[in-house]
Design a protein around this motif. Structure first.
Motif, PDB file in Angstrom:
ATOM      1  N   ALA A 208       0.832  -1.199   0.000  1.00  0.00           N
ATOM      2  CA  ALA A 208       0.000   0.000   0.000  1.00  0.00           C
ATOM      3  C   ALA A 208       0.871   1.255   0.000  1.00  0.00           C
ATOM      4  O   ALA A 208       1.975   1.263   0.542  1.00  0.00           O
ATOM      5  N   VAL A 209       0.353   2.305  -0.640  1.00  0.00           N
ATOM      6  CA  VAL A 209       0.995   3.618  -0.592  1.00  0.00           C
ATOM      7  C   VAL A 209      -0.127   4.637  -0.397  1.00  0.00           C
ATOM      8  O   VAL A 209      -1.211   4.493  -0.946  1.00  0.00           O
ATOM      9  N   ILE A 210       0.156   5.637   0.451  1.00  0.00           N
ATOM     10  CA  ILE A 210      -0.868   6.646   0.738  1.00  0.00           C
ATOM     11  C   ILE A 210      -0.608   7.890  -0.083  1.00  0.00           C
ATOM     12  O   ILE A 210       0.534   8.347  -0.187  1.00  0.00           O
ATOM     13  N   VAL A 211      -1.668   8.414  -0.689  1.00  0.00           N
ATOM     14  CA  VAL A 211      -1.555   9.660  -1.449  1.00  0.00           C
ATOM     15  C   VAL A 211      -2.696  10.582  -1.043  1.00  0.00           C
ATOM     16  O   VAL A 211      -3.696  10.130  -0.490  1.00  0.00           O
ATOM     17  N   GLU A 212      -2.496  11.866  -1.304  1.00  0.00           N
ATOM     18  CA  GLU A 212      -3.625  12.780  -1.176  1.00  0.00           C
ATOM     19  C   GLU A 212      -4.590  12.502  -2.319  1.00  0.00           C
ATOM     20  O   GLU A 212      -4.183  12.038  -3.382  1.00  0.00           O
ATOM     21  N   GLU A 213      -5.850  12.820  -2.097  1.00  0.00           N
ATOM     22  CA  GLU A 213      -6.843  12.569  -3.130  1.00  0.00           C
ATOM     23  C   GLU A 213      -7.639  13.841  -3.332  1.00  0.00           C
ATOM     24  O   GLU A 213      -8.368  14.240  -2.409  1.00  0.00           O
ATOM     25  N   SER A 424     -21.544  17.202 -17.899  1.00  0.00           N
ATOM     26  CA  SER A 424     -20.743  15.982 -18.054  1.00  0.00           C
ATOM     27  C   SER A 424     -19.319  16.353 -18.445  1.00  0.00           C
ATOM     28  O   SER A 424     -19.088  17.172 -19.335  1.00  0.00           O
ATOM     29  N   GLN A 425     -18.382  15.730 -17.755  1.00  0.00           N
ATOM     30  CA  GLN A 425     -16.955  15.995 -17.994  1.00  0.00           C
ATOM     31  C   GLN A 425     -16.604  15.782 -19.469  1.00  0.00           C
ATOM     32  O   GLN A 425     -15.914  16.584 -20.087  1.00  0.00           O
ATOM     33  N   LYS A 426     -17.076  14.670 -20.008  1.00  0.00           N
ATOM     34  CA  LYS A 426     -16.753  14.320 -21.395  1.00  0.00           C
ATOM     35  C   LYS A 426     -17.306  15.338 -22.375  1.00  0.00           C
ATOM     36  O   LYS A 426     -16.608  15.792 -23.282  1.00  0.00           O
ATOM     37  N   ASN A 443     -10.946  13.886 -13.117  1.00  0.00           N
ATOM     38  CA  ASN A 443     -10.801  12.452 -12.838  1.00  0.00           C
ATOM     39  C   ASN A 443      -9.367  11.944 -12.976  1.00  0.00           C
ATOM     40  O   ASN A 443      -8.992  10.976 -12.331  1.00  0.00           O
ATOM     41  N   LEU A 444      -8.563  12.611 -13.836  1.00  0.00           N
ATOM     42  CA  LEU A 444      -7.186  12.161 -14.016  1.00  0.00           C
ATOM     43  C   LEU A 444      -6.411  12.165 -12.700  1.00  0.00           C
ATOM     44  O   LEU A 444      -5.426  11.455 -12.555  1.00  0.00           O
ATOM     45  N   PHE A 445      -6.854  12.971 -11.741  1.00  0.00           N
ATOM     46  CA  PHE A 445      -6.071  13.167 -10.523  1.00  0.00           C
ATOM     47  C   PHE A 445      -6.505  12.262  -9.377  1.00  0.00           C
ATOM     48  O   PHE A 445      -6.028  12.412  -8.263  1.00  0.00           O
ATOM     49  N   PHE A 446      -7.405  11.343  -9.679  1.00  0.00           N
ATOM     50  CA  PHE A 446      -7.884  10.419  -8.657  1.00  0.00           C
ATOM     51  C   PHE A 446      -7.430   8.999  -8.966  1.00  0.00           C
ATOM     52  O   PHE A 446      -7.480   8.581 -10.128  1.00  0.00           O
ATOM     53  N   GLU A 451     -13.939   9.048  -9.771  1.00  0.00           N
ATOM     54  CA  GLU A 451     -14.113  10.270  -8.986  1.00  0.00           C
ATOM     55  C   GLU A 451     -13.567  11.481  -9.747  1.00  0.00           C
ATOM     56  O   GLU A 451     -12.948  11.352 -10.772  1.00  0.00           O
ATOM     57  N   GLY A 452     -13.785  12.640  -9.185  1.00  0.00           N
ATOM     58  CA  GLY A 452     -13.253  13.858  -9.802  1.00  0.00           C
ATOM     59  C   GLY A 452     -14.055  14.311 -11.002  1.00  0.00           C
ATOM     60  O   GLY A 452     -13.667  15.233 -11.713  1.00  0.00           O
ATOM     61  N   GLU A 453     -15.192  13.683 -11.220  1.00  0.00           N
ATOM     62  CA  GLU A 453     -16.039  13.985 -12.377  1.00  0.00           C
ATOM     63  C   GLU A 453     -16.453  15.459 -12.403  1.00  0.00           C
ATOM     64  O   GLU A 453     -16.623  16.026 -13.471  1.00  0.00           O
ATOM     65  N   HIS A 454     -16.563  16.079 -11.239  1.00  0.00           N
ATOM     66  CA  HIS A 454     -17.095  17.448 -11.224  1.00  0.00           C
ATOM     67  C   HIS A 454     -16.036  18.501 -10.964  1.00  0.00           C
ATOM     68  O   HIS A 454     -16.320  19.582 -10.482  1.00  0.00           O
ATOM     69  N   PHE A 455     -14.777  18.144 -11.281  1.00  0.00           N
ATOM     70  CA  PHE A 455     -13.701  19.117 -11.116  1.00  0.00           C
ATOM     71  C   PHE A 455     -12.894  19.245 -12.403  1.00  0.00           C
ATOM     72  O   PHE A 455     -12.826  18.301 -13.187  1.00  0.00           O
TER      73      PHE A 455
END
Lengths: 499, 499
Positions: A208-213, A424-426, A443-446, A451-455
């Protein structure tokens, strides 16, 4: 035998002759046993020198296409394709994918597509992860290049990097509150390489590795390539949620924690002092190292210069990464790393079996740049410009009257914007592409791209204020357009909390 | 409060002030509540500008070591070490080794020690793997640097490399008999990176990989780092023993075959045409890809220009690697790779998560160098010099009257010498170090380092003919010295076959 030769082409004439003859032999136009014209005659016919023809014939000999016999001249060989032997009729094309290592086979390239869009000339790009190349101190760097030590600039440096540059960085790091001796510092081919080395040194498949999300998208890719289980911890305005972290540390026993505490990518957040201390204490308690990624630490717009996490760590738990790529030419590919000795030793082995060392001229010129205090001066000029661009972007977004809410970052490169849930992101991405604007979808950052669909992430350092004004206008237009389409649903959703 | 300030030091004055005050605060000399002199007075006392003092105080504020109150001035903060909280008394130092990934933990650095010896100034080095830097076309390259496109030279290139350079290499490769389109070519940060990418893309722990035995030592390290089982196939004067290969292919089902067919490192051997065809046919039969490492292909001393293995492969089984580092400045770190599309796609992902791209200015200048036919001219001048050095080395070795038997390489960088069985590798290495000569011990080139005990690798391209004469003389002297010590045993051994 007259061939079409172009003496002004960049392909040498003898290669043109060789290629033309090769083609005629392989196609059967010149059959086995055909005697090529003697070199001198061939040269006269084609108005080239005899030595050129000799060279071309030699090439054909080396390819086994012709043979030469004393007194007989140069003859097309019997078997013009020696490798097409009897067995070869059974050759199957190789299917590569089953041969690929599982973890690598599973990774797909999610980045290239949006990146490619943003590199088109007529597109206003908010997708970039770099500064504005037109603001880089080209003249100054060129002047310095002339004064470099001639003997050194061509040769290998140590695997750990050019020692004077490591000394210089050791001083420069004191600006971030870090005390590190040159021996604690290793020069990398960009700071991404430090993420990769850490992944390779610590992670076995299933670890496991922990990252910010959310987090830096290439870090996600890199940890995936190591076969790791990526545990995302959410952020708030004060940075990593250390309250959530504690439970996850106990549950997953991660190999390390990856964090971008200062001007976080993509959110722009600065981790508060309380959280930094809490994070360190958790690392100490669970004995988990921290990988601090700090590419943006120097890019602050207020007077609160943020201290690096490494500066607060008295127990050697933090591996620190930074880079020149955000403030200077990214194409130079020079970053650096500060780490405890056992880690540096392993990284030096990895450096030996990957690229041996960072590009020497780049290391020398950056050393010179730091030595002449070019960095301070450059930042002094650069930061007000980037601040102005951030302000421009914020002011245009404000005209959207809350269409895309955003926090104000105090430094770094990015705005992290929420888009209306109905959009919609797309659809937004492709509508923006049509309008000539690009950005990176959230979403690329999750780690889980659902997730991240609305950013969306907007970079404000790459293009001019004018382009920002125009581009953000187009973006808002696109969002409003897609938002209206679903107006009815939207109103219902918004009214829910009031009831 | 007068501090010792050196205005001519490279450390900025404000940092000197900050560091001095920081030390006094942390050591307790300046206790909490102590009021620092007002900026103007401090400036007068220390003969520096007021803005310098402000900068230093600001630094201390950012570190949380002082606070300033309007009207009160700048005061040493209550808690000068905020991070030394209660919990910290229990902090254990991190033990890194148990955290390391097993494969990486098992690798040791066997290379640095002999390499370091050879970089000492008073040592004649035959350990190098590079050419003579004084022969590199520095002037020419510098001239070209001036003419580079300003906008391009600073920025990112594509992950796969600068396209014009890929086009140029596609033409240049026809010299080796290779037809490759620019899209088949990827620019690497040195060709070592291609070995690493291949290992990462194909090898899971326990997978087998086939290498020549001996072979390039970093390739061994790299395959070990991937956890692979390394199967060595012996060489003879015609290259890889394909008769032995066939049985091993059936037994181990390797993921790929790593070979240096042309001017092999360390032996200098050129694989014969028959063997090349046999190797390809075995690869086809067992459906195993081949990784052809070709750093020395251009460095031939006779007229028989060797054809690349890739040039004979009609079925896309060969991944081809080469580099500029052997003929030009190795510090530039630019190599290239030719591979089928599915492989290139995976490698592009690895490039993105490691170093993103090779150094841009280096790519641009090498493109220019190839465009102006600098490579042909440079090789034309370089090869006779290296040939002369090879001949000098051979002639001195001959004077040893068979003490160290050696085959004559027709190109490349190395002589592979057998030392008498009575001479211990370790003793020879340290005796030579005392005499001021270095080389690489043979065992480094074997997957099992117990082998190769009776071989050494001598590079003849790095130092001048004069140094070669002197250095090889010293080497022979050392060998004779150690050989005599065990004369008795030696005679017995040698007489055995006669009886």
């Amino acid at each position: 035998m007259r061939l079409a030769i172009n003496k002004h082409a960049s392909t040498p004439v003898y290669i043109q002759i060789k290629d033309a003859l090769k083609e005629q032999i392989l196609s059967g136009k010149l059959p086995a046993g055909f005697i090529l014209p003697p070199e001198r005659r061939f040269a006269n016919i084609n108005d080239v020198s005899r030595s050129t023809v000799i060279k071309a014939y030699d090439e054909l000999k080396a390819l086994g296409l012709v043979v030469s016999y004393r007194g007989k001249g140069t003859i097309v060989a019997e078997k013009s394709e020696p490798e097409k032997t009897h067995e070869e009729s059974h050759v199957f094309p190789l299917s590569w994918h089953p041969l690929f290592e599982k973890k690598i086979n599973d990774i797909n390239d999610t980045v290239s597509d949006p990146m490619n869009t943003s590199h088109q000339h007529d597109v206003i790009s908010f997708a970039a992860g770099i500064g504005d190349p037109s603001l880089f101190p080209l003249q100054q760097i060129e002047g310095m290049q002339k004064n470099l030590n001639q003997a050194e600039r061509l040769n290998f440096t140590a695997v750990e990097g050019y020692y004077p540059l490591r000394e210089r960085l050791s001083q420069w790091m004191s600006v971030r509150g870090i005390s590190a001796s040159p021996k604690d510092i290793m020069i990398l081919s960009g700071s991404m390489q430090g993420i990769d080395f850490t992944a390779r040194t610590f992670l076995s498949p299933g670890d496991a590795v922990i990252v910010e999300e959310p987090t830096f998208l290439q870090a996600i890719q890199c940890f995936k390539a190591a076969g790791a289980k990526i545990i995302g911890i959410p952020l708030d305005r004060h940075g990593l949620r250390t309250d959530i972290l504690e439970a996850q540390l106990a549950r997953y026993k991660p190999k390390f924690i990856y964090t971008i505490p200062t001007f976080h990518n993509p959110t722009g957040t600065v981790m508060s002092m309380e959280r930094r201390l809490a994070l360190l204490n958790l690392a100490y308690k669970f004995q988990v190292p921290i990988l601090e990624d700090d590419p943006y630490g120097e890019l602050y717009f207020s007077n609160d210069k943020p201290l690096a996490l490494h500066a607060l760590d008295r127990h050697g738990y933090v591996i620190y990464l930074s880079t020149f790529s955000k403030v200077l030419f990214p194409g130079m590919r020079v970053g650096w790393l500060i780490a405890p000795e056992p880690v540096l030793k392993k990284f030096a082995i990895l450096k030996q079996i990957t690229d041996l060392q960072a590009n020497t001229p780049a290391q020398l010129v950056l050393n010179q740049f730091l030595r002449e205090e070019g960095m301070e001066q450059h930042l002094h000029q650069l930061l007000p410009i980037y601040k102005g661009r951030r302000d421009m972007m914020l002011s245009v977004i404000e005209q959207g009257e809350g269409l895309i809410p955003v926090d104000i970052p105090q430094g770094g490169f990015y705005l992290w914007c929420r888009i209306p849930p109905s959009v919609s992101q797309k659809e937004l991405f492709s509508l923006c592409r049509d309008k000539g604007v690009s950005y990176l979808p959230g979403n690329l950052f999750f780690p889980q791209q659902s997730e991240g669909e609305h950013f969306i992430r907007l970079n404000y350092t790459y293009v001019s204020q004018e382009s920002i004004k125009k581009g953000i206008g187009l973006l808002l237009e696109a969002i409003a357009q897609l938002d209206q389409k679903s107006d009815n649903r939207n109103i219902k959703e918004e009214s829910t909390p009031i009831v």
